[in-house]
Design an enzyme around this catalytic site. Structure first.
Site, PDB file in Angstrom:
ATOM      1  N   LYS A 114      -2.543  -1.510   7.771  1.00 32.07           N
ATOM      2  CA  LYS A 114      -3.183  -0.870   8.625  1.00 32.07           C
ATOM      3  C   LYS A 114      -3.402  -1.541   9.726  1.00 32.07           C
ATOM      4  CE  LYS A 114      -6.009  -0.575   4.501  1.00 32.07           C
ATOM      5  NZ  LYS A 114      -7.589  -1.083   3.616  1.00 32.07           N
TER       6      LYS A 114
ATOM      7  N   ARG B 298       1.125  -0.881   0.277  1.00 31.74           N
ATOM      8  CA  ARG B 298       0.078   0.344  -0.294  1.00 31.74           C
ATOM      9  C   ARG B 298       1.076   1.096  -0.173  1.00 31.74           C
ATOM     10  NH1 ARG B 298      -2.149  -3.377   4.381  1.00 31.74           N
ATOM     11  NH2 ARG B 298      -4.289  -4.175   3.730  1.00 31.74           N
TER      12      ARG B 298
ATOM     13  N   HIS C 230      -2.216   2.160  -5.930  1.00 33.79           N
ATOM     14  CA  HIS C 230      -2.657   1.070  -5.239  1.00 33.79           C
ATOM     15  C   HIS C 230      -2.774   0.058  -6.574  1.00 33.79           C
ATOM     16  CE1 HIS C 230      -4.876  -0.656  -2.225  1.00 33.79           C
ATOM     17  NE2 HIS C 230      -5.466  -0.664  -2.740  1.00 33.79           N
TER      18      HIS C 230
ATOM     19  N   TYR D 207      -9.989 -10.434  -6.625  1.00 34.05           N
ATOM     20  CA  TYR D 207      -8.988 -11.402  -7.938  1.00 34.05           C
ATOM     21  C   TYR D 207      -8.961 -12.321  -8.820  1.00 34.05           C
ATOM     22  CZ  TYR D 207      -5.942  -7.534  -5.967  1.00 34.05           C
ATOM     23  OH  TYR D 207      -5.770  -6.535  -5.282  1.00 34.05           O
TER      24      TYR D 207
ATOM     25  N   ARG E 213      -0.252  -2.504  -6.491  1.00 29.50           N
ATOM     26  CA  ARG E 213      -0.461  -3.271  -5.519  1.00 29.50           C
ATOM     27  C   ARG E 213      -1.281  -4.293  -6.440  1.00 29.50           C
ATOM     28  NH1 ARG E 213      -1.263  -4.802  -0.510  1.00 29.50           N
ATOM     29  NH2 ARG E 213      -3.546  -5.512   0.460  1.00 29.50           N
TER      30      ARG E 213
ATOM     31  N   HIS F 159      -4.528  -8.825   3.549  1.00 35.57           N
ATOM     32  CA  HIS F 159      -5.923  -8.977   3.703  1.00 35.57           C
ATOM     33  C   HIS F 159      -5.847  -9.865   5.121  1.00 35.57           C
ATOM     34  CE1 HIS F 159      -6.490  -7.553  -0.633  1.00 35.57           C
ATOM     35  NE2 HIS F 159      -6.001  -7.044   0.230  1.00 35.57           N
TER      36      HIS F 159
END
Length: 298
Positions: free
Chosen positions: A172, A148, A244, A279, A247, A270
């Site tokens: 995150k 990110r 992004h 994806y 990524r 994630h």
């Protein structure tokens, strides 16, 4: 307590109990402040403890005329979280947004770049400037490690474990993970460190920050967006891209080349595999090949 006091306590809860980042906490707070502004503009005097579902429904209708469905869904989700916190702290016994449904937004497929487009963008970096070596290294890391933009600008020299073949990434909620780093990324990071960074005047407090701006401090997220946007213009790329996008391309290319979703999930950081499953929508041909290869009745 007034709204401000409840919001401050909620922010402390998000930071201490849930370990969320400053950016995430700011987004949650903005949703509540938008509600407060609506109440003020309509002369509605009510506390978070007493506000009703009727008032909140009026607010949702108001918001729906100003933002798209995706933003509306995010605001409703943020407010639900706030009122769930109030229940958790025994300020309320019910969530007034419980019966308010978010608009259906569908799942947005991420934009991707082909390998040729990524090569073209990186090749367009002006290496005659000090920033050029840095920018090339940053783009290689964005794509090569699937970071990110916030993770890229926060990357430290002490996070580099090249002998082991990994970098430590803080994602995150300040959650850390180790991501494999390829030889190409390692090469350009080392080149930048040895030829540019080692000769830079570094601002106090940023001695360990890997990628520095001209003033010897940490780069902003906005600067990374600008660098990529300018490169896209340089090569005439007719796509709307951002950090992004690199990524997304990282994950897409891994999937297309046979990587399993669980591995991609771990590298991207994630929490849920369902986030990574987006994806799977990107390459139907790849899914057909999987079926033909592995299904017993192919």
């Amino acid at each position: 307590m007034n709204w401000t006091s409840y919001i401050k306590n909620y922010q402390s809860y998000l930071k201490i109990e849930r370990g969320l980042s400053k950016n995430t906490i700011a987004n949650y707070s903005f949703d509540i402040e938008r509600l407060c502004l609506f109440l003020e503009e309509n002369n509605i005097v009510v506390s978070p403890v007493k506000i009703t579902d009727t008032t909140l429904q009026e607010f949702v209708y108001h918001v729906s005329s100003q933002v798209n469905a995706r933003s509306q869904a995010r605001i409703i989700s943020g407010l639900k979280s706030f009122f769930s916190y109030l229940i958790f702290e025994d300020y309320r016994t019910d969530n007034p947004l419980e019966l308010i449904e978010s608009p259906k937004t569908g799942r947005k497929l991420p934009d991707t770049l082909s390998l040729l487009e990524i090569d073209a963008l990186i090749a367009a970096v002006d290496l005659s400037t000090n920033e050029g070596e840095r920018n090339r290294a940053m783009l290689e890391v964005l794509y090569g490690c699937g970071l990110r933009v916030s993770e890229l600008v926060a990357l430290k020299i002490s996070d580099l474990f090249f002998d082991e073949g990994f970098i430590k990434v803080t994602g995150k909620g300040n959650k850390q993970r180790f991501v494999p780093v390829g030889e190409v990324s390692k090469k350009y990071i080392q080149l930048y460190r040895e030829t540019i960074r080692s000769h830079s005047t570094i601002k106090k407090g940023f001695e360990d920050t890997l990628f520095l701006n001209r003033r010897g401090a940490q780069l902003t997220r906005a600067m990374i967006f600008t660098i990529i946007k300018n490169l896209a213009v340089t090569i005439g790329l007719n796509k709307k891209i951002s950090p992004h996008t690199f990524r997304h391309s990282f994950a897409t290319h891994l999937l297309e080349n046979g990587a399993d979703l669980r591995s991609i999930q771990l590298m991207l950081g994630h929490e849920s595999i369902t986030t990574t499953e987006v994806y799977l929508h990107l390459d139907r041909k790849f899914l057909a090949e999987v079926m033909n290869t592995y299904h017993p009745r192919k």
